[in-house]
Design a protein around this motif. Structure first.
Motif, PDB file in Angstrom:
ATOM      1  N   ARG A  12       0.960  -1.224  -0.292  1.00  0.00           N
ATOM      2  CA  ARG A  12       0.317  -0.275  -0.127  1.00  0.00           C
ATOM      3  C   ARG A  12       1.218   0.834  -0.182  1.00  0.00           C
ATOM      4  NH1 ARG A  12      -4.249  -0.647   4.324  1.00  0.00           N
ATOM      5  NH2 ARG A  12      -4.791  -1.426   3.211  1.00  0.00           N
ATOM      6  N   ALA A  13       2.154   1.701   0.475  1.00  0.00           N
ATOM      7  CA  ALA A  13       2.784   2.669   0.709  1.00  0.00           C
ATOM      8  C   ALA A  13       3.301   3.045  -0.605  1.00  0.00           C
ATOM      9  CB  ALA A  13       4.244   2.408   1.745  1.00  0.00           C
ATOM     10  N   TYR A  14       4.121   1.344  -1.494  1.00  0.00           N
ATOM     11  CA  TYR A  14       4.531   1.292  -3.010  1.00  0.00           C
ATOM     12  C   TYR A  14       3.420   2.341  -3.205  1.00  0.00           C
ATOM     13  CZ  TYR A  14       6.327   0.140  -6.938  1.00  0.00           C
ATOM     14  OH  TYR A  14       6.833  -0.012  -8.571  1.00  0.00           O
ATOM     15  N   ARG A  15       1.821   1.556  -3.612  1.00  0.00           N
ATOM     16  CA  ARG A  15       1.370   1.955  -4.636  1.00  0.00           C
ATOM     17  C   ARG A  15       1.162   3.465  -4.566  1.00  0.00           C
ATOM     18  NH1 ARG A  15      -2.728  -3.650  -3.959  1.00  0.00           N
ATOM     19  NH2 ARG A  15      -1.407  -4.599  -5.786  1.00  0.00           N
ATOM     20  N   MET A  16       0.868   3.775  -3.336  1.00  0.00           N
ATOM     21  CA  MET A  16       0.674   5.442  -2.613  1.00  0.00           C
ATOM     22  C   MET A  16       2.022   6.468  -2.774  1.00  0.00           C
ATOM     23  SD  MET A  16      -1.890   4.968   0.118  1.00  0.00           S
ATOM     24  CE  MET A  16      -2.315   6.811   0.999  1.00  0.00           C
ATOM     25  N   GLY A  17       2.989   5.912  -3.579  1.00  0.00           N
ATOM     26  CA  GLY A  17       4.137   6.735  -3.258  1.00  0.00           C
ATOM     27  C   GLY A  17       4.820   7.446  -2.687  1.00  0.00           C
ATOM     28  N   ILE A  18       4.576   6.332  -1.259  1.00  0.00           N
ATOM     29  CA  ILE A  18       5.349   6.590   0.395  1.00  0.00           C
ATOM     30  C   ILE A  18       6.575   6.513  -0.051  1.00  0.00           C
ATOM     31  CG2 ILE A  18       4.904   6.433   2.744  1.00  0.00           C
ATOM     32  CD1 ILE A  18       1.780   6.583   2.089  1.00  0.00           C
ATOM     33  N   ILE A  19       7.237   5.258   0.096  1.00  0.00           N
ATOM     34  CA  ILE A  19       8.225   4.107  -0.889  1.00  0.00           C
ATOM     35  C   ILE A  19       8.861   3.570  -1.686  1.00  0.00           C
ATOM     36  CG2 ILE A  19       7.779   3.054   1.510  1.00  0.00           C
ATOM     37  CD1 ILE A  19       7.431   0.836   0.472  1.00  0.00           C
ATOM     38  N   SER A  20       9.985   3.695  -2.464  1.00  0.00           N
ATOM     39  CA  SER A  20      10.068   3.924  -3.718  1.00  0.00           C
ATOM     40  C   SER A  20      10.015   2.369  -3.659  1.00  0.00           C
ATOM     41  CB  SER A  20      11.883   4.736  -3.659  1.00  0.00           C
ATOM     42  OG  SER A  20      12.818   3.633  -2.458  1.00  0.00           O
ATOM     43  N   GLU A  21      10.734   1.924  -5.169  1.00  0.00           N
ATOM     44  CA  GLU A  21      11.246   0.791  -5.800  1.00  0.00           C
ATOM     45  C   GLU A  21      11.958  -0.043  -5.069  1.00  0.00           C
ATOM     46  OE1 GLU A  21      11.263  -2.001  -9.612  1.00  0.00           O
ATOM     47  OE2 GLU A  21      10.493  -0.287  -9.523  1.00  0.00           O
ATOM     48  N   ALA A  22      13.345   0.761  -4.581  1.00  0.00           N
ATOM     49  CA  ALA A  22      14.412  -0.190  -3.803  1.00  0.00           C
ATOM     50  C   ALA A  22      14.230  -0.191  -2.463  1.00  0.00           C
ATOM     51  CB  ALA A  22      14.811   1.112  -4.085  1.00  0.00           C
ATOM     52  N   THR A  23      12.680   0.238  -1.971  1.00  0.00           N
ATOM     53  CA  THR A  23      12.218   0.546  -0.526  1.00  0.00           C
ATOM     54  C   THR A  23      11.423  -1.192  -0.435  1.00  0.00           C
ATOM     55  OG1 THR A  23      13.109   2.715  -0.053  1.00  0.00           O
ATOM     56  CG2 THR A  23      11.500   1.568   1.308  1.00  0.00           C
ATOM     57  N   LEU A  24      10.692  -0.636  -1.732  1.00  0.00           N
ATOM     58  CA  LEU A  24      10.029  -1.898  -1.509  1.00  0.00           C
ATOM     59  C   LEU A  24      10.871  -3.307  -1.411  1.00  0.00           C
ATOM     60  CD1 LEU A  24       7.052  -3.170  -2.102  1.00  0.00           C
ATOM     61  CD2 LEU A  24       7.140  -3.320  -4.555  1.00  0.00           C
ATOM     62  N   GLU A  25      11.182  -3.130  -2.248  1.00  0.00           N
ATOM     63  CA  GLU A  25      12.780  -4.679  -2.160  1.00  0.00           C
ATOM     64  C   GLU A  25      13.352  -4.693  -1.259  1.00  0.00           C
ATOM     65  OE1 GLU A  25      15.106  -4.262  -6.039  1.00  0.00           O
ATOM     66  OE2 GLU A  25      13.362  -4.099  -7.176  1.00  0.00           O
ATOM     67  N   GLN A  26      13.466  -3.753  -0.597  1.00  0.00           N
ATOM     68  CA  GLN A  26      14.481  -3.814   0.776  1.00  0.00           C
ATOM     69  C   GLN A  26      13.132  -4.574   1.365  1.00  0.00           C
ATOM     70  OE1 GLN A  26      15.963  -0.382   2.409  1.00  0.00           O
ATOM     71  NE2 GLN A  26      17.043  -1.489   3.804  1.00  0.00           N
ATOM     72  N   GLU A  27      12.254  -3.936   1.636  1.00  0.00           N
ATOM     73  CA  GLU A  27      12.103  -4.429   2.992  1.00  0.00           C
ATOM     74  C   GLU A  27      10.860  -5.852   2.597  1.00  0.00           C
ATOM     75  OE1 GLU A  27      10.295  -3.510   6.068  1.00  0.00           O
ATOM     76  OE2 GLU A  27      11.858  -1.304   5.415  1.00  0.00           O
ATOM     77  N   MET A  28      10.786  -6.259   1.443  1.00  0.00           N
ATOM     78  CA  MET A  28      10.043  -7.418   0.614  1.00  0.00           C
ATOM     79  C   MET A  28      11.396  -8.681   1.275  1.00  0.00           C
ATOM     80  SD  MET A  28       6.815  -7.334  -0.440  1.00  0.00           S
ATOM     81  CE  MET A  28       6.661  -9.291  -1.183  1.00  0.00           C
TER      82      MET A  28
END
Length: 172
Positions: A12-28
């Protein structure tokens, strides 16, 4: 907090633009590593009637099995097509061969993207099936009946099953 909830929140944070793709990958990666660590090697993910050490392991085993099976299926149907004598069956075999081969390529590609590799496809079962479909002394009807027997439809209404019954009864 459950892993599913965490995943949904990160997505949800990624889709809303709150986090970047790099942060998404790191969190995953953090979520995946936490899931693997929590299993302590005991296997905590259940799929396909078995327990795996992780969801990734289950996916990899599935892709290994299905990529080889679909690719072999395409090869088997092509071998039959090369010697098929029945025109109405040849048309169907052409489509099935291409579909099975395409599925094999797609599953193999995904497997490689995940760092895996298709296992050896030249098994005893494959060689036995290849010998059967390549035998010019075995009729197309017998090959079709064998295929339907190997892959039955639980309801018994699969079009190939009906065709075999009608052909066998002399109605096709």
């Amino acid at each position: 907090m459950s892993r599913d909830f965490q995943f949904k929140q990160i997505l949800r944070a990624y889709r809303m633009g709150i986090i970047s793709e790099a942060t998404l990958e790191q969190e995953m990666k953090v979520l995946e590593n936490a899931a693997q660590a929590s299993s302590n090697g005991n296997g905590s993910f259940k799929a396909f009637g078995q327990t795996y050490e992780s969801e990734r392991a289950a996916v990899m085993r599935f892709l290994e099995a299905v990529s080889a099976a679909e690719t072999n299926g395409g090869d088997l149907v092509r071998a039959w097509l090369a010697i098929c004598k029945t025109d109405c069956i040849r048309g169907g075999l052409k489509m099935v061969a291409e579909r099975e081969s395409y599925h094999g390529r797609a599953f193999e590609q995904r497997l490689e993207e995940l760092g895996g590799r298709m296992p050896d496809r030249n098994t005893e079962e494959f060689r036995k099936n290849l010998a059967n479909v390549s035998d010019p002394n075995t009729s197309d009807l017998a090959k079709l009946q064998r295929g339907v027997a190997r892959f039955p439809n639980p309801e018994g209404n699969h079009p190939s099953a009906l065709r075999v019954r009608r052909t066998h009864q002399g109605r096709l």
